[in-house]
Write an enzyme that holds these catalytic residues in place. Sequence first.
Site, PDB file in Angstrom:
ATOM      1  N   LYS A 105       0.869  -1.359   0.047  1.00  0.00           N
ATOM      2  CA  LYS A 105       0.189  -0.004   0.144  1.00  0.00           C
ATOM      3  C   LYS A 105       1.026   1.259   0.008  1.00  0.00           C
ATOM      4  O   LYS A 105       2.023   1.137   0.397  1.00  0.00           O
ATOM      5  CB  LYS A 105      -0.871  -0.123   1.327  1.00  0.00           C
ATOM      6  N   ASP A 145      -6.874   4.432  -4.878  1.00  0.00           N
ATOM      7  CA  ASP A 145      -7.581   4.034  -3.613  1.00  0.00           C
ATOM      8  C   ASP A 145      -7.858   5.422  -3.334  1.00  0.00           C
ATOM      9  O   ASP A 145      -8.522   6.188  -4.325  1.00  0.00           O
ATOM     10  CB  ASP A 145      -6.556   3.873  -2.556  1.00  0.00           C
TER      11      ASP A 145
HETATM   12  P1  NAD Z   1     -13.444   7.880  -3.121  1.00  0.00           P
HETATM   13  O1  NAD Z   1     -12.474   8.878  -2.899  1.00  0.00           O
HETATM   14  O2  NAD Z   1     -14.177   7.932  -4.356  1.00  0.00           O
HETATM   15  O3  NAD Z   1     -14.660   8.302  -2.065  1.00  0.00           O
HETATM   16  C1  NAD Z   1     -14.568   8.273  -0.904  1.00  0.00           C
HETATM   17  C2  NAD Z   1     -16.009   8.886  -0.147  1.00  0.00           C
HETATM   18  O4  NAD Z   1     -16.160   9.134   1.203  1.00  0.00           O
HETATM   19  C3  NAD Z   1     -16.386  10.319  -0.698  1.00  0.00           C
HETATM   20  O5  NAD Z   1     -17.911  10.419  -1.233  1.00  0.00           O
HETATM   21  C4  NAD Z   1     -16.246  11.164   0.410  1.00  0.00           C
HETATM   22  O6  NAD Z   1     -17.044  12.505   0.270  1.00  0.00           O
HETATM   23  C5  NAD Z   1     -16.711  10.362   1.547  1.00  0.00           C
HETATM   24  N1  NAD Z   1     -16.079  10.473   2.925  1.00  0.00           N
HETATM   25  C6  NAD Z   1     -14.911  11.079   3.133  1.00  0.00           C
HETATM   26  N2  NAD Z   1     -14.847  11.268   4.388  1.00  0.00           N
HETATM   27  C7  NAD Z   1     -15.900  11.179   4.909  1.00  0.00           C
HETATM   28  C8  NAD Z   1     -16.482  11.167   6.192  1.00  0.00           C
HETATM   29  N3  NAD Z   1     -15.625  11.423   7.262  1.00  0.00           N
HETATM   30  N4  NAD Z   1     -17.654  10.513   6.319  1.00  0.00           N
HETATM   31  C9  NAD Z   1     -18.675  10.240   5.209  1.00  0.00           C
HETATM   32  N5  NAD Z   1     -18.023  10.290   4.176  1.00  0.00           N
HETATM   33  C10 NAD Z   1     -16.777  10.477   3.802  1.00  0.00           C
HETATM   34  O7  NAD Z   1     -12.710   6.700  -2.527  1.00  0.00           O
HETATM   35  P2  NAD Z   1     -13.338   5.189  -2.816  1.00  0.00           P
HETATM   36  O8  NAD Z   1     -12.328   4.621  -3.764  1.00  0.00           O
HETATM   37  O9  NAD Z   1     -14.892   5.088  -2.914  1.00  0.00           O
HETATM   38  O10 NAD Z   1     -12.915   4.456  -1.498  1.00  0.00           O
HETATM   39  C11 NAD Z   1     -13.654   4.395  -0.346  1.00  0.00           C
HETATM   40  C12 NAD Z   1     -13.057   3.500   0.648  1.00  0.00           C
HETATM   41  O11 NAD Z   1     -12.865   2.059   0.005  1.00  0.00           O
HETATM   42  C13 NAD Z   1     -11.885   3.620   1.340  1.00  0.00           C
HETATM   43  O12 NAD Z   1     -11.670   3.146   2.584  1.00  0.00           O
HETATM   44  C14 NAD Z   1     -10.846   2.718   0.168  1.00  0.00           C
HETATM   45  O13 NAD Z   1      -9.717   2.270   0.858  1.00  0.00           O
HETATM   46  C15 NAD Z   1     -11.792   1.532   0.078  1.00  0.00           C
HETATM   47  N6  NAD Z   1     -11.438   0.722  -0.843  1.00  0.00           N
HETATM   48  C16 NAD Z   1     -11.704   1.316  -2.226  1.00  0.00           C
HETATM   49  C17 NAD Z   1     -11.299   0.257  -3.269  1.00  0.00           C
HETATM   50  C18 NAD Z   1     -11.488   0.934  -4.826  1.00  0.00           C
HETATM   51  O14 NAD Z   1     -11.358   0.105  -5.538  1.00  0.00           O
HETATM   52  N7  NAD Z   1     -11.709   2.346  -5.179  1.00  0.00           N
HETATM   53  C19 NAD Z   1     -11.231  -0.837  -3.280  1.00  0.00           C
HETATM   54  C20 NAD Z   1     -10.934  -1.562  -1.871  1.00  0.00           C
HETATM   55  C21 NAD Z   1     -11.349  -0.648  -0.966  1.00  0.00           C
END
Ligand code: NAD
Length: 412
Positions: A105, A145
Amino acid sequence: MAKINLFQSAMQQLDVAAKILNLDKQILVQLQHPSRVLSVSVPINLDNGEVRVFQGFRVQYNDARGPFKGGLRYHSQVDMDEVKALAFWMSIKNAVVDIPFGGGKGGIAVDPKKLSKRELERLSRKFIDLIYKDIGPKVDVPAPDVNTTPEIMGWMVDEYSKLVGKFTPAVITGKPLSMGGSQGREEATGFGGVAVLKQAAKAAKLKKHATMAVQGFGNVGSNFSEVAIQAGFKLVAVSDSKSGIYSPKGLDLKKLRDYKHQHQTFIGFPGAAEVTNEKLLELPVDVLVPAALENQIHQGNAKKIRAKIIVEMANGPTTPAADLILNARGVWVIPDVLANSGGVAASYLEWSQNLKGLKWTKKVVLGKLTVYMTKAWQQVLATHEKYQTDFRTAAFILAINRIAQAMRDRGL
Ligand code: NAD
């Protein structure tokens, strides 16, 4: 609330599974330490001519089962302990979903919203300049991510390719389609989570049109919502970093997306009441989907959660103390290392296509993904029944057994 050290949480989870497995101490001690930790200072010229230096990280945790693999996040609070924990969880996740990767990571401590697009590109390229000798298709394969996009991955692949003197799409996944990205990658994490939720809902005998609240409406939260609605679940609450809404009658996803796009907030969406991010977690729903950041469900609110199933789409949204409370209350926590592994499984499919020069259709990719996710759920469920443990511990037992086997076979 004091900041919870994510790496300590991750190590507590490892200990629980290691005790149940009576894991060989020689293996355990290696799993308690990352193989390699990179910390780089990334200087860039801002548009106003000033130079600023950002802190960048890459943790290569364990590669017994294959090249290190895991995302890069851009967030002002990224620090080494967080990246170490996330890299450890990637090792577990890749083993749970049984793809031939180890775990890694990385990230940069930056608020990307405060940079112009040109500044963001310079930052991303400079980061690759600093770490390119330590990554590669058969060494370490980064991906997007939080706050990182296919466009950013495209800049990084371009930079890496220039440095090594040949186009090398397999060095990074989550790329734009035009440069070897995979069909289906964008929705894969949400899609994979729903594949698991469908199985879990059946096993938990949830009623049809079970209600769900989704915290975080980025890539993962919005795609999860779309696929879950198609599968018959009813979305009643959503939130992002600044706003949240609740409507027991259900939310129309298309209208919701249009509204958010137009107003940059959910607040004011017709027929829905405003709800804070904290209250969203405590709503009377069947399924709760934390899809934003870590440590959202903790000792202070775990007793107030009313959902029957929590699908951890974010990484590390539940603290170990909250886990104990939820398990004692009989809430099913489908752990991140299983629920959100669809993203990395699709990354594996992208990497495989790049290495073989193939291009699969979205149907083929999502079909293969469904097979991986369903098998992973069945194996975690079987482990949960065999060891009479919660689902997180079951997933860890499954993964640690697989990693330990590879370590023994390699003579590590
Ligand atoms: P992203 O940046 O596209 O979206 C994140 C979302 O969370 C946004 O809507 C943002 O406004 C919201 N957010 C931020 N802080 C917040 C808070 N305090 N309370 C509520 N909402 C909040 O990110 P993503 O790619 O959707 O990733 C989200 C989660 O999923 C992360 O933990 C990431 O590690 C995990 N994840 C993502 C992937 C991927 O393929 N993108 C894969 C596995 C895990």
